[in-house]
Each structure stands twice: as C-alpha cells, then as structure tokens.
Design an enzyme around this catalytic site. Structure first.
Site, mmCIF file in Angstrom:
data_model
loop_
_atom_site.group_PDB
_atom_site.id
_atom_site.type_symbol
_atom_site.label_atom_id
_atom_site.label_comp_id
_atom_site.label_asym_id
_atom_site.label_seq_id
_atom_site.Cartn_x
_atom_site.Cartn_y
_atom_site.Cartn_z
ATOM 1 N N LYS A 106 0.838 -1.209 0.000
ATOM 2 C CA LYS A 106 0.000 0.000 0.000
ATOM 3 C C LYS A 106 0.876 1.262 0.000
ATOM 4 O O LYS A 106 0.668 2.176 -0.792
ATOM 5 C CB LYS A 106 -0.925 0.029 1.226
ATOM 6 C CG LYS A 106 -1.849 -1.166 1.344
ATOM 7 C CD LYS A 106 -2.811 -1.032 2.509
ATOM 8 C CE LYS A 106 -2.166 -0.971 3.875
ATOM 9 N NZ LYS A 106 -1.533 -2.222 4.323
ATOM 10 N N ARG A 165 -8.873 0.941 9.756
ATOM 11 C CA ARG A 165 -8.439 -0.429 10.047
ATOM 12 C C ARG A 165 -9.583 -1.268 10.611
ATOM 13 O O ARG A 165 -9.424 -2.468 10.788
ATOM 14 C CB ARG A 165 -7.325 -0.439 11.103
ATOM 15 C CG ARG A 165 -5.966 0.029 10.658
ATOM 16 C CD ARG A 165 -5.256 -1.059 9.877
ATOM 17 N NE ARG A 165 -3.932 -1.417 10.309
ATOM 18 C CZ ARG A 165 -2.812 -0.783 9.999
ATOM 19 N NH1 ARG A 165 -2.828 0.293 9.278
ATOM 20 N NH2 ARG A 165 -1.645 -1.234 10.396
ATOM 21 N N ARG A 224 11.442 -6.139 4.323
ATOM 22 C CA ARG A 224 11.247 -4.677 4.202
ATOM 23 C C ARG A 224 12.338 -3.902 4.947
ATOM 24 O O ARG A 224 12.745 -4.253 6.047
ATOM 25 C CB ARG A 224 9.878 -4.317 4.778
ATOM 26 C CG ARG A 224 9.606 -2.819 4.771
ATOM 27 C CD ARG A 224 8.169 -2.507 4.802
ATOM 28 N NE ARG A 224 7.449 -3.096 5.924
ATOM 29 C CZ ARG A 224 6.130 -3.010 6.040
ATOM 30 N NH1 ARG A 224 5.420 -2.394 5.126
ATOM 31 N NH2 ARG A 224 5.523 -3.560 7.087
ATOM 32 N N ARG A 277 11.768 -2.180 10.583
ATOM 33 C CA ARG A 277 10.743 -1.766 11.532
ATOM 34 C C ARG A 277 10.684 -2.755 12.697
ATOM 35 O O ARG A 277 10.801 -3.948 12.504
ATOM 36 C CB ARG A 277 9.379 -1.717 10.832
ATOM 37 C CG ARG A 277 9.121 -0.410 10.148
ATOM 38 C CD ARG A 277 7.896 -0.433 9.313
ATOM 39 N NE ARG A 277 6.707 -0.983 9.976
ATOM 40 C CZ ARG A 277 5.488 -0.941 9.448
ATOM 41 N NH1 ARG A 277 5.302 -0.392 8.267
ATOM 42 N NH2 ARG A 277 4.460 -1.454 10.083
ATOM 43 N N ARG A 287 0.036 -9.165 13.402
ATOM 44 C CA ARG A 287 -0.570 -8.121 12.558
ATOM 45 C C ARG A 287 -1.485 -8.732 11.500
ATOM 46 O O ARG A 287 -2.519 -8.171 11.161
ATOM 47 C CB ARG A 287 0.536 -7.261 11.913
ATOM 48 C CG ARG A 287 1.170 -6.328 12.950
ATOM 49 C CD ARG A 287 2.527 -5.811 12.520
ATOM 50 N NE ARG A 287 2.505 -5.079 11.291
ATOM 51 C CZ ARG A 287 3.526 -5.020 10.430
ATOM 52 N NH1 ARG A 287 4.643 -5.662 10.674
ATOM 53 N NH2 ARG A 287 3.413 -4.324 9.341
HETATM 54 P P1 AMP Z 1 1.347 0.253 9.302
HETATM 55 O O1 AMP Z 1 2.560 1.079 9.028
HETATM 56 O O2 AMP Z 1 0.135 0.731 8.565
HETATM 57 O O3 AMP Z 1 1.597 -1.230 9.138
HETATM 58 O O4 AMP Z 1 0.998 0.479 10.855
HETATM 59 C C1 AMP Z 1 1.926 0.131 11.864
HETATM 60 C C2 AMP Z 1 1.227 0.089 13.214
HETATM 61 O O5 AMP Z 1 0.670 1.382 13.515
HETATM 62 C C3 AMP Z 1 0.030 -0.851 13.311
HETATM 63 O O6 AMP Z 1 0.412 -2.201 13.588
HETATM 64 C C4 AMP Z 1 -0.748 -0.232 14.470
HETATM 65 O O7 AMP Z 1 -0.134 -0.504 15.709
HETATM 66 C C5 AMP Z 1 -0.575 1.259 14.194
HETATM 67 N N1 AMP Z 1 -1.623 1.774 13.290
HETATM 68 C C6 AMP Z 1 -1.464 2.296 12.035
HETATM 69 N N2 AMP Z 1 -2.638 2.683 11.516
HETATM 70 C C7 AMP Z 1 -3.570 2.387 12.448
HETATM 71 C C8 AMP Z 1 -4.987 2.526 12.518
HETATM 72 N N3 AMP Z 1 -5.681 3.034 11.490
HETATM 73 N N4 AMP Z 1 -5.622 2.117 13.645
HETATM 74 C C9 AMP Z 1 -4.947 1.614 14.686
HETATM 75 N N5 AMP Z 1 -3.612 1.416 14.696
HETATM 76 C C10 AMP Z 1 -2.929 1.811 13.598
#
Ligand code: AMP
Length: 215
Positions: free
Chosen positions: A14, A87, A125, A158, A169
C-alpha cells in the site's frame, strides 16, 4: 477532494504504491508513518502508542482518527491516498462522517496477498530512517546494500517486522477486514488488485482504476 482508501494486509505494498503515485500529485497519508514519527520524536502520542505498535496491535481509534482528521481538515491537497486507515468498522464510520462533512468523495481499493507472501515481504522490508522510502531486499533492494538511494543514510528494519509480530498483525488484519469490506461493499464498489504482481504491474493497474474513476 477525492480520497483513495488503500486496504490490504501489512506488506501488501500500500505504502509503496501510494509513493509511486506522488508524481501524479497524489499525497499519501499513512497513519503508520505518522505514528512512527510520533514515537521517534517521543511526543505524548508517541509514548502512548509505542507499546501497542511494537506488539503489532492496533492503537486506539480516537488517537488515529484525531491524526487523520487534522490531515484532512487542514490539508490542501485535493487528491489523497489513505494508507493504513481505516483499520476497523468503527474507524470507517468515523471517516465516513468526516468525508461527508467535507463534501469529499472516495473510492476503495483492496490489495490482496497470501499470508506466506506477507511474511516474506515484511521480513524483507527496509526503511530509510530519514525519508521513509521503502525498500525490499527481495524485490526492490537499494543500489548499495542497506543504504538509501536518495539520502545515503542507513536503512532500518521496523520493530514490528519480526515474524512473530507480523503473524499478530496478520491476525489483527484478517479479524477486522471482513467488517470493513462489508461496510464499503454496501456503499461503494471495491476495486480488487492482486498484490502478488510486481510493483510496476500493480502501479499500472491502479493508474487504470484511477483513470476510470475520473471518467
Ligand atoms: P502500518 O505502518 O500501517 O503497518 O501500521 C503500523 C502500526 O501502527 C500498526 O500495527 C498499528 O499498531 C498502528 N496503526 C497504524 N494505523 C492504524 C490505525 N488506522 N488504527 C490503529 N492502529 C494503527
């Protein structure tokens, strides 16, 4: 204002796809990036969310929605890509109200990928700690091992890209995504994209979808 909501499991591309649309004046809003910036800068929000993020769990809807709201209300770009938000169904409902209030419209795009591929992508990644550019040691490595092509600084992994956290996740994603798809399926046609294709093939598909939306 037109929003493209990118749904898909962690590591489905994404963020990469949103970055590839920057030359077409699409601006990415990634809640993950914004939260990580808060953690890095040790802000109050950062302190509240770090533990949940490191475990691969979702942070509170209130915190992420406040971040998104600020970006949508005060942002001046008419073409926005949402990466990582919403989410869950509650976030989708909050977003729906905000979009209606702003008189904006949106389209939903789902990038699909198998669990096996998700794990491979996430463990491969690497991220530039300065510009957040995303690399993958298997598919899109930097020119020099572990160094950002743009900034020349070290790439990082990360904290939530370990296999154990990735599995958590994926669980969180699979648990919430059906409700999200039901929510958007009732309102809007969802465009499906095969995430196992190459980044440039996916990019071309997304460009076509955007073109059709603008017609
Ligand atoms: P991502 O970079 O989108 O994979 O997000 C990394 C982490 O950020 C996730 O595993 C959550 O802990 C937090 N996070 C990101 N976006 C959201 C969201 N919309 N709602 C809740 N937690 C989020």
């Amino acid at each position: 204002m037109l929003l493209f909501i990118f749904l898909g499991p962690p590591g489905s591309g994404k963020g990469t796809q949103a970055d590839m649309l920057a030359p077409y004046h699409w601006m990415k809003i990634s809640t993950g990036d914004l939260l990580r910036d808060n953690v890095k800068n040790k802000t109050e929000i950062g302190k509240q969310v770090a533990e949940m993020m490191n475990k691969g769990k979702l942070v509170s809807d209130e915190i992420v929605f406040e971040i998104i709201k600020n970006k949508l209300v005060h942002g001046h770009n008419p073409k926005l890509l949402l990466d990582g938000f919403p989410r869950n169904a509650n976030q989708a409902q909050l977003l729906e109200k905000l979009i209606n209030n702003l008189g904006a419209s949106y389209k939903v795009l789902l990038i699909e990928l198998s669990d096996e591929e998700i794990i491979k992508r996430n463990t491969g990644r690497r991220i530039c700690q300065k510009c957040n550019k995303i690399y993958n040691i298997h598919f899109s490595p930097p020119r020099v091992t572990n160094i950002c092509d743009e900034c020349g600084v070290d790439l990082t992994i990360r904290k939530d890209d370990t296999e154990e956290v990735i599995r958590e996740r994926i669980d969180v994603y699979r648990k919430e995504v059906d409700d999200l798809l039901k929510f958007y399926g009732q309102k809007n046609e969802i465009a499906h994209v095969n995430g196992a294709l190459s980044a440039s093939e996916i990019h071309d598909t997304i460009l076509k979808i955007i073109e059709e939306t603008n017609r």
